[in-house]
Write an enzyme that holds these catalytic residues in place. Structure first.
Site, PDB file in Angstrom:
ATOM      1  N   GLU A  55       0.803  -1.052  -0.154  1.00 37.18           N
ATOM      2  CA  GLU A  55       0.099  -0.079   0.151  1.00 37.18           C
ATOM      3  C   GLU A  55       0.862   1.220   0.169  1.00 37.18           C
ATOM      4  O   GLU A  55       1.887   1.190   0.868  1.00 37.18           O
ATOM      5  CB  GLU A  55      -0.826  -0.120   1.364  1.00 37.18           C
TER       6      GLU A  55
ATOM      7  N   ARG B 124       5.255 -13.221   9.002  1.00 38.64           N
ATOM      8  CA  ARG B 124       5.989 -12.011   9.023  1.00 38.64           C
ATOM      9  C   ARG B 124       7.536 -11.833   9.501  1.00 38.64           C
ATOM     10  O   ARG B 124       7.602 -12.684  10.535  1.00 38.64           O
ATOM     11  CB  ARG B 124       5.287 -10.899   9.235  1.00 38.64           C
TER      12      ARG B 124
ATOM     13  N   LYS C 290       4.127   0.182   9.655  1.00 38.98           N
ATOM     14  CA  LYS C 290       4.252   1.522   9.170  1.00 38.98           C
ATOM     15  C   LYS C 290       3.641   2.548   9.956  1.00 38.98           C
ATOM     16  O   LYS C 290       4.149   3.817   9.904  1.00 38.98           O
ATOM     17  CB  LYS C 290       3.412   1.520   7.935  1.00 38.98           C
TER      18      LYS C 290
HETATM   19  P1  ATP Z   1       0.839  -1.814   7.679  1.00 45.32           P
HETATM   20  O1  ATP Z   1       1.871  -1.889   8.546  1.00 45.32           O
HETATM   21  O2  ATP Z   1       0.032  -0.641   7.399  1.00 45.32           O
HETATM   22  O3  ATP Z   1      -0.284  -2.933   8.318  1.00 45.32           O
HETATM   23  P2  ATP Z   1       2.035  -3.774   6.052  1.00 45.32           P
HETATM   24  O4  ATP Z   1       3.259  -3.505   6.601  1.00 45.32           O
HETATM   25  O5  ATP Z   1       1.222  -4.775   5.862  1.00 45.32           O
HETATM   26  O6  ATP Z   1       1.054  -2.349   6.520  1.00 45.32           O
HETATM   27  P3  ATP Z   1       1.831  -3.232   3.074  1.00 45.32           P
HETATM   28  O7  ATP Z   1       2.223  -2.119   2.050  1.00 45.32           O
HETATM   29  O8  ATP Z   1       0.370  -3.789   2.918  1.00 45.32           O
HETATM   30  O9  ATP Z   1       2.240  -2.940   4.357  1.00 45.32           O
HETATM   31  O10 ATP Z   1       2.799  -4.562   2.641  1.00 45.32           O
HETATM   32  C1  ATP Z   1       2.793  -5.166   1.295  1.00 45.32           C
HETATM   33  C2  ATP Z   1       3.265  -6.676   1.603  1.00 45.32           C
HETATM   34  O11 ATP Z   1       4.207  -6.615   2.357  1.00 45.32           O
HETATM   35  C3  ATP Z   1       2.193  -7.385   2.006  1.00 45.32           C
HETATM   36  O12 ATP Z   1       1.942  -8.555   1.356  1.00 45.32           O
HETATM   37  C4  ATP Z   1       2.833  -7.852   3.449  1.00 45.32           C
HETATM   38  O13 ATP Z   1       2.279  -9.144   3.800  1.00 45.32           O
HETATM   39  C5  ATP Z   1       4.381  -7.777   3.371  1.00 45.32           C
HETATM   40  N1  ATP Z   1       4.965  -7.514   4.761  1.00 45.32           N
HETATM   41  C6  ATP Z   1       4.372  -6.317   5.453  1.00 45.32           C
HETATM   42  N2  ATP Z   1       5.066  -6.385   6.494  1.00 45.32           N
HETATM   43  C7  ATP Z   1       5.927  -7.472   6.433  1.00 45.32           C
HETATM   44  C8  ATP Z   1       6.845  -8.332   7.525  1.00 45.32           C
HETATM   45  N3  ATP Z   1       7.325  -7.864   8.578  1.00 45.32           N
HETATM   46  N4  ATP Z   1       7.399  -9.367   6.999  1.00 45.32           N
HETATM   47  C9  ATP Z   1       7.020  -9.834   5.746  1.00 45.32           C
HETATM   48  N5  ATP Z   1       6.379  -9.455   5.014  1.00 45.32           N
HETATM   49  C10 ATP Z   1       5.882  -8.326   5.261  1.00 45.32           C
END
Ligand code: ATP
Ligand code: MG
Length: 558
Positions: A39, A265, A275
């Site tokens: 996003e 994650r 974020k």
């Molecule tokens: P927020 O912190 O706002 O929930 P987010 O970290 O999920 O957002 P996105 O931009 O939706 O951010 O993430 C994009 C992709 O990265 C998604 O498929 C998410 O699963 C993956 N992602 C985000 N954070 C992690 C993490 N800590 N480890 C592995 N994958 C991640």
């Protein structure tokens, strides 16, 4: 078993094993299409790097393709600047998406048509409860929800209201479109979830064309379908959303149905990877922007001087599993150090203390030959200038040695200057508050190679820079951003901003060997005994170079 079409000897992770099976059974006719769907509401961080390496890596391993898709369904928080930053960071990490750059907003019209189809099939309805009322009637983990009083609106009424929602006839919040699934489902995500809400917000791509926006769960599965994604890889918190993902595609009877697969994650010690929290650090001025070199963002690590190879290696080493856990910061730091090991070395003094060599002729200078790397001969040699006035590290001198093993300088003691002579500290000149401001030393002019005392042993070797030839430099000593391993969940109730490390950035005026002033911006070098440093291109000026400390030579936290 390892992936075919690649010489990568790493064993398959569990996702790659699933893909092997799917390819063997012909589930997707052998196609492998993945996507990385950020996003654009912030910069990417090291957790995203894990997802990027996984999605693009899987596609590469199986000769498939990976989309970079902006998941831009919430215009209030998203911006074109974030889109540009995300693209830059994915490219820098080493991945190319070619033509496959998409935006969920590209599909708004198709998503709208699908929503009308759900209404036509009697599987979605316009609900006129407020969002608070919807939340209050959703039920709990142990109690079912209460059906909306609007649940049995006719298809005609729903279509009419939904079209008027789109046309802008209603104020924000007046109605939503909800799926009609099961208010008694044990999975709360299946209790008539909201699919669309009215939100008069300017979208960075679609402008004011829309005043209704689709929700993530509805958008994601359909975007995956429209792009022909085969394996939709996401983090474990979406496991409970998978039934809804499948419900939307099944209900619309899409001819292709991607498989959602969840993995754990990345959580990393001594930092935050949310974020929302990163945004707080930026918005409240705790750091100098999303790309501050202390941030766990890809852009921050790039500015600090970390190389993409180190991040890729880190993602390989942590692997991909379904078990949650927190990775030690020292594992990331080890990858960074291993990657920098082959960088050239040089002499620099971070915290200078002046030394005058009393028996070295005033007008004399010498150039000492020094290897650029003790093991990597290909890095060559250079000449290091020497004269009767030097800077040494303030930490390399004490008035009182703490014990007999102390190897560095103290009154009356001897040390060898790296590549140079043995010196003895004869006199200490002190300032008003008693601190050393200058050391007066005598030098054994026979103690270098070829001299009568060349073999004479002293306990310590210290580094130095010629005061006459050295170049003044700004040395930015970066360190971990937080003092606690898990700042996002402190047991004592403190806020994560209360455990910021006050020494996460210490700026020093130091001196570096003259050749470093001519180094190309973007170069990396190890300053002996101090760490690896990066000549940050954005800050490079001819007058006074600025070096970021990427990382110390050893872990000083454990
Ligand atoms: P927020 O912190 O706002 O929930 P987010 O970290 O999920 O957002 P996105 O931009 O939706 O951010 O993430 C994009 C992709 O990265 C998604 O498929 C998410 O699963 C993956 N992602 C985000 N954070 C992690 C993490 N800590 N480890 C592995 N994958 C991640
Ligand atoms: Mg997300």
């Amino acid at each position: 078993m390892t992936g075919h079409g690649t010489d990568d000897a790493r064993p398959d992770n569990f996702i790659e094993q699933i893909i092997q099976k799917d390819n063997a059974s012909g589930k997707f006719e052998g196609r492998v299409v993945t996507r990385f769907p950020p996003e654009p509401n912030g910069f990417l961080h090291i957790g995203h790097a894990k997802s990027i390496c996984l999605n693009f890596g899987v596609a590469q391993r199986f000769g498939g393709a990976c989309f970079l898709r902006m998941d831009d369904t919430n215009p209030l928080k998203e911006s074109a600047e974030y889109v540009a930053a995300i693209q830059r960071d994915v490219r820098w990490l080493g991945f190319a998406w070619g033509e496959r750059e998409t935006h969920a907003s590209d599909y708004f019209e198709q998503l709208y048509i699908f929503a009308e189809e759900l209404i036509q099939r009697g599987r979605a309805f316009v609900c006129s409860l407020t969002l608070e009322e919807i939340r209050a009637t959703r039920g709990t983990l142990t109690e079912p929800g209460t059906p909306s009083p609007y649940r049995d609106r006719s298809v005609e009424e729903n279509l009419d209201l939904f079209r008027r929602m789109r046309a802008g006839e209603f104020p924000d919040g007046a109605h939503v479109l909800r799926a009609k699934i099961d208010m008694a489902s044990p999975n709360i995500n299946m209790r008539d979830p909201v699919l669309y809400r009215i939100r008069r917000a300017h979208h960075q791509r679609t402008g004011d064309a829309w005043c209704i926006y689709p929700m993530y769960d509805y958008t994601h599965c359909l975007s995956d379908y429209l792009e022909g994604i085969t394996h939709s890889l996401c983090t474990l918190e979406f496991e409970d959303h998978r039934p809804l993902y499948d419900w939307v595609l099944d209900t619309l009877a899409t001819p292709h149905h991607p498989q959602q697969i969840e993995f754990s994650r990345l959580n990393l010690e001594y930092t935050v990877l949310s974020k929302r929290m990163l945004n707080t650090l930026v918005a409240d001025g705790h750091v100098d922007g999303w790309d501050d070199p202390r941030m766990p963002t890809i852009a921050g690590m790039r500015r600090r001087g970390v190389r993409p190879e180190a991040l890729q290696e880190f993602c390989t080493r942590i692997g991909v599993t379904r078990s949650d856990g927190t990775v030690e910061m020292s594992s990331l730091e080890r990858c960074i150090r291993d990657d920098l090991e082959a960088m050239p070395r040089a002499l620099a003094v971070v915290n200078p203390l002046k030394v005058v060599l009393t028996n070295y002729p005033d007008d004399r200078e010498e150039w000492f030959r020094a290897p650029n790397h003790p093991q990597v001969a290909a890095l060559g040699e250079r000449d290091v200038p020497f004269c009767g006035e030097l800077f040494i590290e303030r930490d390399d001198f004490v008035f009182e040695p703490p014990n007999k093993k102390y190897k560095r300088l103290s009154p009356g003691a001897e040390v060898r200057l790296r590549y140079g002579y043995i010196v003895r500290c004869d006199e200490v000149i002190t300032g008003n508050d008693g601190e050393a401001v200058e050391l007066r030393c005598s030098v054994d002019l026979e103690s270098r190679a070829g001299g009568a005392n060349a073999e004479r042993k002293v306990k310590g070797v210290i580094h130095w820079v010629s005061a006459r030839h050295g170049v003044a430099a700004e040395l930015r000593l970066y360190d971990r951003l937080f003092t606690e391993p898990n700042p996002a969940a402190l047991k004592d109730g403190r806020h994560f901003t209360e455990v910021l490390n006050p020494e996460s950035l210490v700026i020093r005026e130091g001196y570096v060997e003259p050749y470093l002033a001519g180094l190309a911006p973007g170069s990396r070098v190890q300053f002996e005994r101090s760490g690896w440093f990066y000549l940050e291109p954005e800050r490079a000026t001819a007058a006074r170079p600025v070096f970021n400390r990427i990382i110390t030579l050893r872990d000083s936290w454990n």
